[in-house]
Motif scaffolding. Structure first.
Motif, PDB file in Angstrom:
ATOM      1  N   HIS A  18       4.266   4.900 -10.029  1.00  0.00           N
ATOM      2  CA  HIS A  18       3.862   5.329  -8.706  1.00  0.00           C
ATOM      3  C   HIS A  18       3.712   4.127  -7.957  1.00  0.00           C
ATOM      4  CE1 HIS A  18       3.142   6.668  -4.571  1.00  0.00           C
ATOM      5  NE2 HIS A  18       3.961   8.008  -4.797  1.00  0.00           N
ATOM      6  N   PRO A  19       4.922   3.657  -6.898  1.00  0.00           N
ATOM      7  CA  PRO A  19       4.625   2.303  -6.366  1.00  0.00           C
ATOM      8  C   PRO A  19       3.570   1.884  -6.219  1.00  0.00           C
ATOM      9  CG  PRO A  19       6.585   3.547  -5.670  1.00  0.00           C
ATOM     10  CD  PRO A  19       6.011   4.549  -6.615  1.00  0.00           C
ATOM     11  N   ALA A  20       3.005   3.428  -4.866  1.00  0.00           N
ATOM     12  CA  ALA A  20       1.644   3.090  -4.787  1.00  0.00           C
ATOM     13  C   ALA A  20      -0.004   2.660  -5.731  1.00  0.00           C
ATOM     14  CB  ALA A  20       1.131   4.526  -3.212  1.00  0.00           C
ATOM     15  N   MET A  21       0.620   2.528  -6.922  1.00  0.00           N
ATOM     16  CA  MET A  21      -0.349   2.812  -8.036  1.00  0.00           C
ATOM     17  C   MET A  21      -0.122   1.301  -8.501  1.00  0.00           C
ATOM     18  SD  MET A  21      -2.522   4.794  -8.732  1.00  0.00           S
ATOM     19  CE  MET A  21      -2.384   5.127  -6.702  1.00  0.00           C
ATOM     20  N   HIS A  22      -1.017   0.129  -8.655  1.00  0.00           N
ATOM     21  CA  HIS A  22      -0.865  -1.734  -8.965  1.00  0.00           C
ATOM     22  C   HIS A  22      -0.870  -1.220 -10.173  1.00  0.00           C
ATOM     23  CE1 HIS A  22      -1.313  -3.939  -5.516  1.00  0.00           C
ATOM     24  NE2 HIS A  22      -1.845  -2.984  -5.023  1.00  0.00           N
ATOM     25  N   GLY A  23       0.898  -1.541 -11.007  1.00  0.00           N
ATOM     26  CA  GLY A  23      -0.024  -1.035 -12.789  1.00  0.00           C
ATOM     27  C   GLY A  23       0.238   0.322 -13.057  1.00  0.00           C
ATOM     28  N   THR A  24       0.203   0.464 -13.978  1.00  0.00           N
ATOM     29  CA  THR A  24      -0.055   1.799 -14.379  1.00  0.00           C
ATOM     30  C   THR A  24      -1.484   2.787 -14.486  1.00  0.00           C
ATOM     31  OG1 THR A  24       0.437   1.171 -16.479  1.00  0.00           O
ATOM     32  CG2 THR A  24       2.149   1.897 -15.950  1.00  0.00           C
ATOM     33  N   VAL A  25      -1.293   3.368 -13.206  1.00  0.00           N
ATOM     34  CA  VAL A  25      -3.236   3.800 -13.673  1.00  0.00           C
ATOM     35  C   VAL A  25      -2.249   5.053 -12.589  1.00  0.00           C
ATOM     36  CG1 VAL A  25      -3.611   3.135 -11.600  1.00  0.00           C
ATOM     37  CG2 VAL A  25      -5.461   3.517 -12.382  1.00  0.00           C
ATOM     38  N   ARG A  26      -3.298   6.028 -13.389  1.00  0.00           N
ATOM     39  CA  ARG A  26      -3.267   7.031 -12.477  1.00  0.00           C
ATOM     40  C   ARG A  26      -4.527   8.129 -12.185  1.00  0.00           C
ATOM     41  NH1 ARG A  26      -3.451  12.916 -16.301  1.00  0.00           N
ATOM     42  NH2 ARG A  26      -2.406  14.062 -14.915  1.00  0.00           N
ATOM     43  N   CYS A  27      -3.932   8.665 -10.568  1.00  0.00           N
ATOM     44  CA  CYS A  27      -5.386   9.105  -9.503  1.00  0.00           C
ATOM     45  C   CYS A  27      -4.849  10.162  -9.702  1.00  0.00           C
ATOM     46  CB  CYS A  27      -4.681   8.110  -8.434  1.00  0.00           C
ATOM     47  SG  CYS A  27      -5.331   6.670  -8.471  1.00  0.00           S
ATOM     48  N   VAL A  28      -5.632  11.336  -9.824  1.00  0.00           N
ATOM     49  CA  VAL A  28      -5.466  12.394  -9.131  1.00  0.00           C
ATOM     50  C   VAL A  28      -6.927  13.328  -7.922  1.00  0.00           C
ATOM     51  CG1 VAL A  28      -5.838  15.079 -10.553  1.00  0.00           C
ATOM     52  CG2 VAL A  28      -5.088  13.251 -12.385  1.00  0.00           C
ATOM     53  N   MET A  29      -5.410  13.559  -7.093  1.00  0.00           N
ATOM     54  CA  MET A  29      -6.979  13.957  -5.969  1.00  0.00           C
ATOM     55  C   MET A  29      -7.170  15.072  -5.682  1.00  0.00           C
ATOM     56  SD  MET A  29      -5.015  10.261  -3.991  1.00  0.00           S
ATOM     57  CE  MET A  29      -5.251   8.755  -4.901  1.00  0.00           C
ATOM     58  N   GLU A  30      -7.752  15.306  -5.139  1.00  0.00           N
ATOM     59  CA  GLU A  30      -7.967  16.503  -4.807  1.00  0.00           C
ATOM     60  C   GLU A  30      -8.240  16.318  -2.963  1.00  0.00           C
ATOM     61  OE1 GLU A  30     -11.358  18.461  -5.732  1.00  0.00           O
ATOM     62  OE2 GLU A  30     -10.903  19.948  -3.863  1.00  0.00           O
ATOM     63  N   LEU A  31      -7.231  16.873  -2.531  1.00  0.00           N
ATOM     64  CA  LEU A  31      -6.650  16.664  -0.706  1.00  0.00           C
ATOM     65  C   LEU A  31      -7.119  17.707   0.315  1.00  0.00           C
ATOM     66  CD1 LEU A  31      -3.239  14.876  -0.983  1.00  0.00           C
ATOM     67  CD2 LEU A  31      -5.265  14.216  -0.659  1.00  0.00           C
ATOM     68  N   SER A  32      -7.631  17.369   1.490  1.00  0.00           N
ATOM     69  CA  SER A  32      -7.928  18.895   1.895  1.00  0.00           C
ATOM     70  C   SER A  32      -7.480  17.871   3.113  1.00  0.00           C
ATOM     71  CB  SER A  32     -10.110  18.979   2.380  1.00  0.00           C
ATOM     72  OG  SER A  32      -9.860  19.998   3.040  1.00  0.00           O
ATOM     73  N   GLY A  33      -6.217  18.129   3.859  1.00  0.00           N
ATOM     74  CA  GLY A  33      -5.823  18.067   5.238  1.00  0.00           C
ATOM     75  C   GLY A  33      -4.949  16.245   3.820  1.00  0.00           C
ATOM     76  N   GLU A  34      -5.545  15.769   5.320  1.00  0.00           N
ATOM     77  CA  GLU A  34      -4.700  14.433   4.544  1.00  0.00           C
ATOM     78  C   GLU A  34      -6.382  13.147   3.901  1.00  0.00           C
ATOM     79  OE1 GLU A  34      -1.234  11.623   5.680  1.00  0.00           O
ATOM     80  OE2 GLU A  34      -1.945  12.546   7.205  1.00  0.00           O
ATOM     81  N   ILE A  35      -7.123  14.102   3.809  1.00  0.00           N
ATOM     82  CA  ILE A  35      -8.689  13.566   3.457  1.00  0.00           C
ATOM     83  C   ILE A  35      -8.699  13.552   1.872  1.00  0.00           C
ATOM     84  CG2 ILE A  35     -10.939  13.981   3.750  1.00  0.00           C
ATOM     85  CD1 ILE A  35      -9.876  12.524   6.226  1.00  0.00           C
ATOM     86  N   ILE A  36      -8.689  12.697   1.512  1.00  0.00           N
ATOM     87  CA  ILE A  36      -9.347  12.414   0.191  1.00  0.00           C
ATOM     88  C   ILE A  36     -11.005  13.206  -0.057  1.00  0.00           C
ATOM     89  CG2 ILE A  36      -9.416  11.644  -2.224  1.00  0.00           C
ATOM     90  CD1 ILE A  36      -7.383   9.592  -1.384  1.00  0.00           C
ATOM     91  N   GLU A  37     -11.138  13.655  -0.499  1.00  0.00           N
ATOM     92  CA  GLU A  37     -12.018  15.275  -0.866  1.00  0.00           C
ATOM     93  C   GLU A  37     -12.663  14.233  -2.613  1.00  0.00           C
ATOM     94  OE1 GLU A  37     -12.546  18.787  -0.611  1.00  0.00           O
ATOM     95  OE2 GLU A  37     -12.855  18.937   1.524  1.00  0.00           O
ATOM     96  N   HIS A  38     -11.979  14.280  -3.458  1.00  0.00           N
ATOM     97  CA  HIS A  38     -12.767  13.921  -4.633  1.00  0.00           C
ATOM     98  C   HIS A  38     -11.400  13.330  -5.492  1.00  0.00           C
ATOM     99  CE1 HIS A  38     -14.180  14.949  -8.581  1.00  0.00           C
ATOM    100  NE2 HIS A  38     -14.680  13.963  -8.423  1.00  0.00           N
ATOM    101  N   VAL A  39     -11.645  12.209  -5.916  1.00  0.00           N
ATOM    102  CA  VAL A  39     -10.890  11.357  -6.996  1.00  0.00           C
ATOM    103  C   VAL A  39     -10.948  11.430  -8.340  1.00  0.00           C
ATOM    104  CG1 VAL A  39     -11.377   9.065  -5.660  1.00  0.00           C
ATOM    105  CG2 VAL A  39      -8.959   9.828  -6.987  1.00  0.00           C
ATOM    106  N   ASP A  40      -9.975  11.098  -9.131  1.00  0.00           N
ATOM    107  CA  ASP A  40     -10.469  10.636 -10.803  1.00  0.00           C
ATOM    108  C   ASP A  40      -9.419  10.129 -11.115  1.00  0.00           C
ATOM    109  OD1 ASP A  40     -11.228  10.622 -12.888  1.00  0.00           O
ATOM    110  OD2 ASP A  40      -9.788  12.673 -13.917  1.00  0.00           O
ATOM    111  N   VAL A  41      -9.896   9.003 -11.325  1.00  0.00           N
ATOM    112  CA  VAL A  41      -8.667   7.804 -11.530  1.00  0.00           C
ATOM    113  C   VAL A  41      -8.732   7.090 -12.676  1.00  0.00           C
ATOM    114  CG1 VAL A  41      -8.392   4.973 -11.514  1.00  0.00           C
ATOM    115  CG2 VAL A  41      -9.340   6.472  -9.266  1.00  0.00           C
ATOM    116  N   GLN A  42      -7.526   7.731 -13.349  1.00  0.00           N
ATOM    117  CA  GLN A  42      -7.352   7.051 -15.054  1.00  0.00           C
ATOM    118  C   GLN A  42      -6.772   6.425 -15.453  1.00  0.00           C
ATOM    119  OE1 GLN A  42      -5.770  11.104 -16.056  1.00  0.00           O
ATOM    120  NE2 GLN A  42      -6.944  12.325 -15.801  1.00  0.00           N
ATOM    121  N   VAL A  43      -7.271   5.067 -16.311  1.00  0.00           N
ATOM    122  CA  VAL A  43      -6.943   3.805 -16.722  1.00  0.00           C
ATOM    123  C   VAL A  43      -6.652   3.699 -18.067  1.00  0.00           C
ATOM    124  CG1 VAL A  43      -7.796   2.745 -14.660  1.00  0.00           C
ATOM    125  CG2 VAL A  43      -9.436   3.187 -16.862  1.00  0.00           C
ATOM    126  N   GLY A  44      -6.048   3.014 -18.717  1.00  0.00           N
ATOM    127  CA  GLY A  44      -5.262   2.973 -20.166  1.00  0.00           C
ATOM    128  C   GLY A  44      -4.103   2.911 -20.461  1.00  0.00           C
TER     129      GLY A  44
END
Lengths: 533, 404
Positions: B28-54
Motif C-alpha cells: 500500500h502506498p502509505a506503508m513504507h516497505g512491505t508492512v501490514r496494518c490491521v486497523m480498527e476504526l471508529s469513524g476516522e479515529i484508530i482505536e486499535h491497530v495490529d502492525v504485522q512485519v516480516g
C-alpha cells in the motif's frame, strides 16, 4: 608413564617414542613435512624443529650466528640456541620442550617455509593439492611474509609420468623423500630415489623401471605437497568441494579403513583415502583398493528388470511374488553374497527363513593376487561375515550351488550379489529357470535374472563388513543411492512385505538389533546350553 | 487473508455503529516497505491497530552462516539499503573487535566520511518522503536530487551507487580516490543549501506544520522501554547517540552536537533529522581535514587482507595468501561479540558468534527499525487515520533492515 613438557602441557610418552609422535598422540600437531608416523625418520625438512631447554644447572648449547639488523644495515653477531628436530629426538622424562612458545622456533619455521617456497611455481590454481597442501597451511600459520627473492626461480621438469598411476612435478617437490621411503619400506620396492643436490635435486625412478608396484598411490597420498599427483584423480575435482565419509574398502577381505571423498552436489565419489587404523591397515591402502572407488559408478545396475527388460521396482516386486509363491522348498536355493554387508545378507536369511527355504549357498568375486602387506587373495569384503551369519543354516559353497543346479535342486534361486567366483558358475546360472537377484553391478546374476532388483553399492548405504581377521567394521553411507537403486536390505524387506511375510523391522537400527554381534549371540547360546546341563 | 486479531461475528460487522476493520498493506502506498496494518476504526479515529512485519524476510542471518565472513558484506548492504555504508562499516567493526585489530587512522577517517554521507542520504530520503506524502512534492525532488549527488560520489569511490559491498574486515576494498576531498566538499555544500531551501519551503507552511505538530507523540518512558534509538529517540529529548555515548572510529576527536527534540512528535523527528544532516556536514569537514593523502588503509596482516593482484599472479606467497583468504575465509578466533554503531535509524548492533573457522557460526543483527516499528502501534493508536502517513513516515521503517 613418563612425561615431558611441551609448551605448557604435560605430554605422556612411551619410552623410546619421539617428541613429535607423543605430541601427535596427545592431539598436538607439530608442523612437519618429511616425518610420517608409518615411515622411518629422515629429519630433512627441518620444519619440526623445537627448542629443548637445558637440564637444570646446565648451560644451554648456544651457537654463534650473524643476524641482519635492518636499522644498522649490517650483520651483527648473536647467539641462538641449537634447535633439534622433534621427529628424531626421543622424548625423555622431565624434558622441557618449547614449540609454539619459543621465538627461535618461530623464526626457524618461518625461514624453512620461506626456503621451501623459494623456487615453488605459482601453481595453486591448477594444482590438485590446493586446499589440502601443507605449503599453503604452513605459510599462513608460520610464515605470512611476501617473496623477497627477485631472481627467476629454478625450473625443473614438470608432468613427468612415473608410471601408470603417478605423475611427478619436480618444481613443486620439496624433496621430503616420503615417496622414496614408502616405496622402500612399505612396498619393499626401492624404485624411487633422489638425484642431484640443493636447488637441483629431484625424485627419479630407477633407470629402466616404472613406478608400478602395488602401492604406488601411497606415494601420492603421503606427498605433503602437489609434487606427486594421481592420474586417476588429476583434474577431476577440487578438494574443498568434497566431503568425506568414514568407510571400509570393499576391494578385498583385509577391510582397510578408508575415507570416501565425494562431491555432495553431484553425489559422485571421486577417491578413497586411507583412514588410520593400526589394527587393520595402519596408515595405508593398496592401489587396487584406492582405485576401487570407480566401481561405485561403473557397471552399475540402476533399474529393475523383468526378463532383461527395464522395469520398475513395483512391477518387479509383483513378478517376484508370482515366481516365489510357486517355488517349493526342495527346489529353491538362496544365495548369499560375500560382496554385501551383514545387513543385506541377514535380511535375505530372514526372508529365506520366513519362506521356509533352507538351502543356503554363497557367492562372491573370484580370488585374486595377494601379498603379505595388505592385499588379501579373497577379493570379497565379507566372507567371514556371511560364514558366521549362516552358520546355523549350514552355508554351502558356490561349487555345491553349481552341483545343485545341475541336479535340478535349484530351479528357483533367490540371490544376492553380482559376481560369481568361477567362470563355469556363470554358465550354470543359465539353467536356473527362476532367478530373482539383487545386484549392484552387471554380471552373471544381472544378465540371467528373471527378476532383477537394483541394489545400492557399499558407498550408498550403511553396512557392516567382517574382515578376514574376524573384525566387524562399520562403513558409513557416502552418497545417495544412484538411479532407482535402494539398499538390498530395503528391497528384501519390500519383497517380504509383498509376499505377506513382513520381516519384523522397519529401521536399520532394528535390523541391527535383531542381527546382534555373532560373538554375543554364540556366547549367549553357549551359556544357555551350559545352564541346561 | 490471515485471521485478523479481532473476532467479530458477521452479524456484528454489519452494524454501522461498530468499529470498522481496515486492512492497510502489505502493498500500500502509505506503508513504507512491505508492512501490514490491521486497523480498527471508529469513524476516522484508530482505536486499535495490529502492525504485522516480516513480509521482506529473506533469511539473511541464516544465509550468513554459509559463506565466509567477507561474504557477509553484500548481505548487510541490503539491510538498510538507504545507508548501506553504515552497515558495511558496522559489520567490519564487529569482526575487527573479535580479531582484536584496529584499522589504520586513514581508514578510520575514510570510513567516517563515507558513513556520514550515507547518514545524510538516509535522512534526506526520510524527510523528503515525509514531505512528499503530505503533498509537498518539490522538497522531495530536491532532496532526492541531493541524495543522487551522494550516490554519485559513492559510485566514484566504491564503484556502486547503492549496494557498495565496500567494507572489508581490516580495512576497505580500496583507498580513497584522488578527488574525494573536493567531491565531498562540493556535495556537502550543495546538500546544506538544499536543506536550507527545503526548510524555507516547508517550515512556513501551515498545512505541513499542522499535519506534523502534536501528531504521533510517544513518551520518553515508552520510547526507552521499547528500545528506541536514533533520531526517533532523540526527538523525545534523550540525547543518546552511540557516536557520543560509546565513541568508535575517531568520533571522540571531532566536534559535533547531538540535536534533540522536546515534543516527541512527528515534527520533532523531522527536525532532528534535518539538524543531524548539518552535524554530519561538520563531521565530514573535520574528517576531510584529518584524512591523510597517503598511507595505508588496510591493516598489515596477511591473514586478513588480500594481497595485491600483481603478487597473486606472480609469486607463490601471494597466491597462497589469496587462496587461503578466498577459499577458507578469514579465521576469526572462537568467541562472541556485540558491537554497535550509530546507523541511520539508531543503534545498529551486530552480535557475532565464531567457532574459529572461516565461516560465521551465527550473525545476529539488532536492526534499529525493528524496535522502532514495534512502537508504531503506540504512536498511531488514538490518531486520525490520515495521521498514519506522517507518523509512519517519521519512524523511517526500512523493510530490508526490519525484516532481514
Amino acid at each position: 608413564m613418563p612425561n615431558f613438557k611441551l609448551d605448557d602441557r604435560e605430554i605422556p610418552f612411551e619410552p623410546g617414542e619421539t617428541i613429535i609422535r607423543a605430541a601427535q598422540k596427545a592431539g598436538i600437531d607439530i608442523p612437519h613435512y618429511c616425518w610420517h608416523a608409518g615411515l622411518s625418520v629422515a629429519a630433512n625438512c627441518r620444519m619440526c624443529l623445537v627448542e629443548i631447554m637445558p637440564p637444570p644447572g646446565r648451560p644451554a648449547m648456544l651457537l654463534d650466528v650473524l643476524s641482519w639488523d635492518t636499522e644498522k644495515q649490517e650483520y651483527i653477531p648473536q647467539k641462538k640456541p641449537k634447535l633439534v628436530p622433534s621427529c628424531q629426538q626421543a622424548a625423555a622424562d622431565g624434558m622441557v620442550v618449547k614449540s609454539q612458545t619459543s621465538e627461535h622456533v618461530d623464526t626457524a619455521r618461518s625461514a624453512v617455509q620461506e626456503l621451501l617456497l623459494l623456487n615453488h611455481p605459482v601453481d595453486c590454481p591448477i594444482c590438485d593439492q590446493a586446499g589440502e597442501c601443507r605449503l599453503q597451511d604452513y605459510w599462513l600459520e608460520h610464515q605470512g611474509t611476501k617473496k623477497r627473492m627477485r631472481d627467476e626461480p629454478i625450473h625443473k621438469p614438470k608432468a613427468v609420468v612415473f608410471g601408470p598411476t603417478i605423475v611427478y612435478d619436480a618444481e613443486r617437490c620439496i624433496v621430503c623423500t616420503r615417496c622414496v621411503r614408502v616405496s622402500e619400506e612399505l612396498a619393499k620396492d626401492p624404485v624411487l630415489s633422489v638425484r642431484e643436490r640443493g636447488n637441483l635435486n629431484e625424485i627419479v625412478v630407477a633407470p629402466g623401471r616404472q613406478l608400478d608396484h602395488a602401492y604406488t598411490l601411497m606415494t601420492e597420498y603421503v606427498c605433503p605437497v602437489g609434487a606427486l599427483t594421481s592420474i586417476d584423480f588429476r583434474f577431476k575435482a577440487r578438494v574443498w568441494f568434497l566431503r568425506s565419509a568414514r568407510t571400509v574398502c570393499t576391494g578385498c577381505a583385509t577391510g582397510c579403513n578408508s575415507f570416501t571423498d565425494f562431491d555432495p552436489r553431484n553425489q559422485h565419489a571421486y577417491r578413497y583415502r586411507p583412514r588410520e587404523n593400526l589394527a587393520v591397515n595402519k596408515f595405508w591402502m593398496c592401489d587396487d583398493g584406492m582405485l576401487d572407488h570407480r566401481r561405485i559408478h561403473e557397471g552399475r545396475v540402476l533399474t529393475a528388470r523383468v526378463r532383461g527388460e527395464a522395469s520398475t521396482i513395483p512391477a518387479a516386486l509383483e513378478k517376484a511374488v508370482e515366481v516365489l509363491s510357486k517355488a517349493t522348498a526342495d527346489s529353491t536355493a538362496v544365495v548369499l553374497s560375500a560382496e554385501h554387508s551383514n545387513e543385506d545378507n541377514f535380511a535375505l536369511l530372514l526372508l529365506a527363513k520366513a519362506l521356509g527355504f533352507s538351502a543356503v549357498y554363497q557367492s562372491g568375486r573370484p580370488a585374486g593376487p595377494g601379498d603379505d602387506i595388505l592385499r588379501h587373495p579373497d577379493k570379497n569384503p565379507n566372507t567371514t561375515g556371511i560364514a558366521s551369519l549362516a552358520k546355523a543354516s549350514g552355508l554351502k559353497t558356490f561349487a555345491e550351488f553349481v552341483e545343485a543346479i545341475r541336479a535340478g535342486k535349484a530351479s528357483t534361486v533367490l540371490a544376492l550379489g553380482s559376481a560369481t567366483p568361477t567362470g563355469g558358475g556363470a554358465a550354470a546360472l543359465s539353467d536356473v529357470k527362476n532367478l530373482v537377484a539383487f545386484s549392484t553391478h552387471e554380471g552373471p546374476f544381472a544378465e540371467r535374472a528373471r527378476v532383477l532388483f537394483p541394489a545400492s553399492s557399499w558407498a550408498e548405504a550403511d553396512g557392516t563388513f567382517v574382515n578376514a581377521k574376524g573384525m566387524s567394521q562399520e562403513s558409513e553411507k557416502a552418497i545417495t543411492p544412484q538411479g532407482d537403486s535402494k539398499p538390498a536390505y530395503r528391497l528384501i524387506a519390500e519383497l517380504a512385505a509383498a509376499l505377506g511375510k513382513p520381516l519384523g523391522w522397519k529401521k536399520l537400527a532394528e535390523l541391527r538389533a535383531l542381527m546382534a554381534p555373532p560373538a554375543e549371540r554364540s556366547a549367549a547360546s553357549e551359556s544357555a546350553s551350559l545352564g541346561a546341563e | 487473508m490471515e485471521p485478523l486479531d479481532q473476532e467479530l461475528d458477521e452479524a456484528e460487522l454489519e452494524m454501522p455503529t461498530e468499529p470498522m476493520l481496515l486492512n492497510v498493506g502489505p502493498a500500500h502506498p502509505a506503508m513504507h516497505g512491505t508492512v501490514r496494518c490491521v486497523m480498527e476504526l471508529s469513524g476516522e479515529i484508530i482505536e486499535h491497530v495490529d502492525v504485522q512485519v516480516g513480509y521482506l524476510h529473506r533469511g539473511f542471518e541464516k544465509m550468513c552462516e554459509r559463506g565466509t565472513w567477507t561474504q557477509v558484506f553484500p548481505y548487510v548492504d541490503r539491510c538498510n539499503y538507504v545507508s548501506p555504508m553504515l552497515n558495511n562499516v558496522g559489520f567490519a567493526l564487529a569482526c575487527e573487535k573479535m580479531l582484536g585489530i584496529t584499522v589504520p587512522e586513514r581508514c578510520q577517517w575514510y570510513r567516517m566520511i563515507l558513513g556520514e554521507l550515507a547518514r545524510m542520504s538516509d535522512h534526506l530520503t526520510c524527510d523528503g518522503a515525509m514531505a512528499m506524502e503530505l503533498g509537498a512534492f518539490t522538497p522531495f525532488l530536491w532532496m532526492i536530487k541531493a541524495r543522487e549527488m551522494i550516490w554519485d560520489l559513492m559510485e566514484e569511490e566504491t564503484g556502486a551507487r547503492l549496494t557498495h559491498s565496500f567494507g572489508r574486515v581490516g580495512g576497505m576494498a580500496s583507498p580513497p580516490t584522488e578527488h574525494l576531498k573536493e567531491n565531498a566538499r562540493a556535495v556537502v555544500a550543495h546538500i546544506l543549501s538544499v536543506v536550507e531551501e527545503c526548510e524555507k519551503l516547508l517550515l512556513g507552511n501551515r498545512i505541513f506544520l499542522d499535519r506534523l505538530e502534536g501528531v504521533g507523540i510517544i513518551s520518553q518512558e515508552d520510547a526507552v522501554s521499547l528500545g528506541w534509538t536514533g533520531p526517533c529517540l532523540r526527538a523525545t529529548g534523550i540525547p543518546y547517540d552511540v557516536r557520543k555515548a560509546h565513541p568508535y572510529l575517531r568520533y571522540d576527536e571531532v566536534e559535533f552536537d547531538v540535536p534533540v527534540g522536546s515534543a516527541s512528535d512527528c515534527f520533532d523527528r523531522f527536525m532532528v533529522r534535518l539538524a543531524e544532516i548539518r552535524q554530519s556536514a561538520r563531521i565530514i569537514e573535520q574528517s576531510i581535514q584529518r584524512l591523510a593523502d597517503s598511507g595505508p588503509v588496510n591493516v598489515d596482516d596477511p591473514r586478513i587482507i588480500l594481497p595485491p593482484k600483481e603478487e597473486v599472479y606472480n609469486t607463490i606467497e601471494g597466491t597462497i595468501q589469496h587462496f587461503k583468504i578466498v577459499m577458507e575465509g578469514i579465521k576469526i578466533p572462537a568467541g562472541e561479540v556485540y558491537s554497535y554503531t550509530e546507523g541511520g535509524n539508531g543503534e545498529l548492533g551486530f552480535y557475532l558468534v565464531s567457532d574459529g573457522s572461516g565461516t560465521p557460526y551465527r550473525v545476529r543483527i539488532r536492526p534499529p527499525c525493528f524496535l522502532i516499528t514495534a512502537g508504531l502501534e503506540r504512536v498511531i493508536t488514538g490518531q486520525m487515520m490520515a495521521d498514519v502517513v506522517p507518523s509512519f513516515g517519521s519512524l523511517n521503517m526500512i523493510g530490508g533492515e526490519c525484516d532481514r
